[in-house]
Design a protein around this motif. Structure first.
Motif, PDB file in Angstrom:
ATOM      1  N   CYS A  11       4.681 -30.291 -20.898  1.00  0.00           N
ATOM      2  CA  CYS A  11       5.885 -29.729 -20.293  1.00  0.00           C
ATOM      3  C   CYS A  11       6.097 -30.378 -18.940  1.00  0.00           C
ATOM      4  O   CYS A  11       5.238 -31.076 -18.434  1.00  0.00           O
ATOM      5  CB  CYS A  11       5.753 -28.215 -20.106  1.00  0.00           C
ATOM      6  N   THR A  12       7.238 -30.164 -18.373  1.00  0.00           N
ATOM      7  CA  THR A  12       7.530 -30.769 -17.079  1.00  0.00           C
ATOM      8  C   THR A  12       8.005 -29.718 -16.102  1.00  0.00           C
ATOM      9  O   THR A  12       8.649 -28.750 -16.479  1.00  0.00           O
ATOM     10  CB  THR A  12       8.598 -31.868 -17.211  1.00  0.00           C
ATOM     11  N   ARG A  13       7.688 -29.922 -14.850  1.00  0.00           N
ATOM     12  CA  ARG A  13       8.162 -29.026 -13.803  1.00  0.00           C
ATOM     13  C   ARG A  13       9.466 -29.539 -13.195  1.00  0.00           C
ATOM     14  O   ARG A  13      10.013 -28.918 -12.297  1.00  0.00           O
ATOM     15  CB  ARG A  13       7.115 -28.902 -12.691  1.00  0.00           C
ATOM     16  N   ARG A  14       9.942 -30.672 -13.691  1.00  0.00           N
ATOM     17  CA  ARG A  14      11.128 -31.262 -13.066  1.00  0.00           C
ATOM     18  C   ARG A  14      12.427 -30.672 -13.592  1.00  0.00           C
ATOM     19  O   ARG A  14      13.496 -30.993 -13.106  1.00  0.00           O
ATOM     20  CB  ARG A  14      11.111 -32.788 -13.272  1.00  0.00           C
ATOM     21  N   ILE A  15      12.339 -29.839 -14.639  1.00  0.00           N
ATOM     22  CA  ILE A  15      13.549 -29.252 -15.204  1.00  0.00           C
ATOM     23  C   ILE A  15      13.691 -27.827 -14.697  1.00  0.00           C
ATOM     24  O   ILE A  15      12.818 -26.989 -14.916  1.00  0.00           O
ATOM     25  CB  ILE A  15      13.490 -29.256 -16.745  1.00  0.00           C
ATOM     26  N   ASN A  16      14.775 -27.569 -14.015  1.00  0.00           N
ATOM     27  CA  ASN A  16      15.057 -26.228 -13.535  1.00  0.00           C
ATOM     28  C   ASN A  16      16.461 -25.832 -13.990  1.00  0.00           C
ATOM     29  O   ASN A  16      17.424 -26.531 -13.688  1.00  0.00           O
ATOM     30  CB  ASN A  16      14.976 -26.166 -12.008  1.00  0.00           C
ATOM     31  N   TYR A  17      16.574 -24.752 -14.718  1.00  0.00           N
ATOM     32  CA  TYR A  17      17.890 -24.312 -15.135  1.00  0.00           C
ATOM     33  C   TYR A  17      17.904 -22.793 -15.275  1.00  0.00           C
ATOM     34  O   TYR A  17      16.860 -22.146 -15.391  1.00  0.00           O
ATOM     35  CB  TYR A  17      18.326 -24.982 -16.434  1.00  0.00           C
ATOM     36  N   SER A  18      19.088 -22.266 -15.234  1.00  0.00           N
ATOM     37  CA  SER A  18      19.267 -20.824 -15.320  1.00  0.00           C
ATOM     38  C   SER A  18      20.078 -20.466 -16.559  1.00  0.00           C
ATOM     39  O   SER A  18      20.925 -21.239 -17.001  1.00  0.00           O
ATOM     40  CB  SER A  18      19.982 -20.298 -14.073  1.00  0.00           C
ATOM     41  N   HIS A  19      19.802 -19.306 -17.083  1.00  0.00           N
ATOM     42  CA  HIS A  19      20.544 -18.795 -18.227  1.00  0.00           C
ATOM     43  C   HIS A  19      21.624 -17.850 -17.717  1.00  0.00           C
ATOM     44  O   HIS A  19      21.328 -16.894 -16.991  1.00  0.00           O
ATOM     45  CB  HIS A  19      19.601 -18.057 -19.173  1.00  0.00           C
ATOM     46  N   ASP A  20      22.865 -18.128 -18.069  1.00  0.00           N
ATOM     47  CA  ASP A  20      23.948 -17.271 -17.601  1.00  0.00           C
ATOM     48  C   ASP A  20      25.043 -17.107 -18.656  1.00  0.00           C
ATOM     49  O   ASP A  20      26.154 -16.693 -18.354  1.00  0.00           O
ATOM     50  CB  ASP A  20      24.562 -17.821 -16.309  1.00  0.00           C
ATOM     51  N   ALA A  21      24.727 -17.435 -19.900  1.00  0.00           N
ATOM     52  CA  ALA A  21      25.749 -17.411 -20.945  1.00  0.00           C
ATOM     53  C   ALA A  21      25.874 -16.052 -21.625  1.00  0.00           C
ATOM     54  O   ALA A  21      26.833 -15.808 -22.345  1.00  0.00           O
ATOM     55  CB  ALA A  21      25.455 -18.477 -21.999  1.00  0.00           C
ATOM     56  N   GLY A  22      24.887 -15.165 -21.404  1.00  0.00           N
ATOM     57  CA  GLY A  22      24.935 -13.869 -22.049  1.00  0.00           C
ATOM     58  C   GLY A  22      24.711 -13.967 -23.552  1.00  0.00           C
ATOM     59  O   GLY A  22      24.108 -14.912 -24.056  1.00  0.00           O
ATOM     60  N   SER A  23      25.225 -12.992 -24.274  1.00  0.00           N
ATOM     61  CA  SER A  23      25.071 -12.962 -25.725  1.00  0.00           C
ATOM     62  C   SER A  23      25.848 -14.101 -26.382  1.00  0.00           C
ATOM     63  O   SER A  23      26.950 -14.454 -25.963  1.00  0.00           O
ATOM     64  CB  SER A  23      25.569 -11.625 -26.269  1.00  0.00           C
ATOM     65  N   MET A  24      25.265 -14.643 -27.437  1.00  0.00           N
ATOM     66  CA  MET A  24      25.932 -15.687 -28.209  1.00  0.00           C
ATOM     67  C   MET A  24      26.817 -15.125 -29.321  1.00  0.00           C
ATOM     68  O   MET A  24      27.557 -15.871 -29.972  1.00  0.00           O
ATOM     69  CB  MET A  24      24.887 -16.624 -28.842  1.00  0.00           C
ATOM     70  N   ILE A  25      26.755 -13.824 -29.550  1.00  0.00           N
ATOM     71  CA  ILE A  25      27.504 -13.227 -30.655  1.00  0.00           C
ATOM     72  C   ILE A  25      29.011 -13.484 -30.556  1.00  0.00           C
ATOM     73  O   ILE A  25      29.645 -13.819 -31.565  1.00  0.00           O
ATOM     74  CB  ILE A  25      27.182 -11.724 -30.776  1.00  0.00           C
ATOM     75  N   PRO A  26      29.630 -13.357 -29.381  1.00  0.00           N
ATOM     76  CA  PRO A  26      31.071 -13.653 -29.320  1.00  0.00           C
ATOM     77  C   PRO A  26      31.420 -15.076 -29.743  1.00  0.00           C
ATOM     78  O   PRO A  26      32.484 -15.309 -30.328  1.00  0.00           O
ATOM     79  CB  PRO A  26      31.416 -13.408 -27.844  1.00  0.00           C
TER      80      PRO A  26
END
Length: 297
Positions: free
Chosen positions: A186-201
């Motif tokens: 794995c790498t520590r160079r990838i930083n991202y956030s989840h902000d999409a909520g539910s995928m159902i829509p």
């Protein structure tokens, strides 16, 4: 296509549909899928199941009563391979814990496949959320999870050896190790956030628009259990046009499916884990091919 965009030409994407396997979709459905899964698989007793149902008010319950009930569940499943409860759990001999065990001979027997390598060791990649629900905010990657110990049950030995081989790196057009360094799990160079909520829509919109969707689950994946996926596909409220039935591969029952109108199919693959083609390549090819060719699965 890049030149077309630069030149003001709109690219044409001939989108027909999509397949998703063991995908995290909705925090409520996926977050509440674990307990029904481990109970249905016979991994916890009826009494523990009933205790958790009584003590916990949902996947976000942080009460002491709920936590104590969950401790019983954790003790029961802690040494199972979360990505396929049928697969062996690799015990790291350097870990100072109850997993500090030498590999028993039965491990080699359990790991045997038709492939020339006697022990099956995953080509381990992104493996998250580790029985976690998808909440908005920073996504915790394995390097952070592994700070307090090893990554449970899996070995990256085979992947590390293969991806650091000079000929392999040349074949996949990767830079030499002298330039980019060795491949690591794995790498520590990838930083991202989840902000999409539910995928159902998104699924609702795409299927209502007429796109074909095949949502499949390896039914022995404890990381993203099929119980949650079955529940959210049913929650769309579409009419069932092909009620729960087995589908076959090599003249054997390979899983079960339920088809809805708006071209939505939910399908399980019997005995498969989180990454279905890895565990059941023949069965995966069969249902992939039939679906892509527009045939009945």
């Amino acid at each position: 296509m890049g030149n077309g965009i630069k030149g003001g030409i709109k690219p044409v994407i001939n989108f027909k549909g999509y397949l998703i396997g063991n995908g995290v979709t909705d925090r409520n459905f996926d977050g509440n899928a674990f307990i029904p899964f481990v109970h249905g698989m016979g991994l916890i007793s009826d009494s523990i199941y009933e205790e958790v149902k009584t003590s916990c008010k949902g996947n976000d319950d942080q009460s002491n009563l709920c936590s104590k009930s969950y401790e019983k569940v954790d003790r029961a499943v802690d040494d199972l391979n979360v990505y396929d409860i049928l697969e062996p759990c690799y015990h790291n001999p350097n870990t100072a814990s109850k997993r500090n065990l030498s590999l028993p001979s039965s491990f080699k027997e359990l790991g045997k496949t038709e492939k020339p390598l006697p022990v099956r060791k995953r080509m381990f990649g992104r493996a998250w959320p580790l029985r976690a629900t998808v909440n908005d905010g920073p996504v915790t990657l394995w390097p952070q999870l592994a700070e307090d110990g090893h990554i449970p049950c899996v070995s990256d030995e085979m992947a590390t050896s293969w991806l650091n081989n000079q000929q392999v790196r040349q074949a996949i057009h990767a830079q030499p190790e002298s330039v980019s360094g060795p491949w690591e799990l794995c790498t520590r160079r990838i930083n991202y956030s989840h902000d999409a909520g539910s995928m159902i829509p998104y699924h609702t919109k795409l299927t209502i628009m007429g796109y074909r969707a095949l949502i499949f689950s390896g039914d022995h994946d404890m990381c993203v259990p099929f119980t949650g996926t079955e529940a959210w596909t049913r929650s769309l409220g579409y009419k069932i046009i092909d009620e729960w039935r087995p589908w076959t591969s090599n003249d054997q029952i390979a899983g079960y499916l339920q088809a809805y109108n708006h071209n939505l199919i939910f399908l399980t693959v019997k005995g498969a884990g989180h990454t279905v083609p890895e565990y059941k390549p023949r069965e995966a090819l069969d249902f992939y091919s039939r679906w892509l060719e527009g045939k009945s699965i």
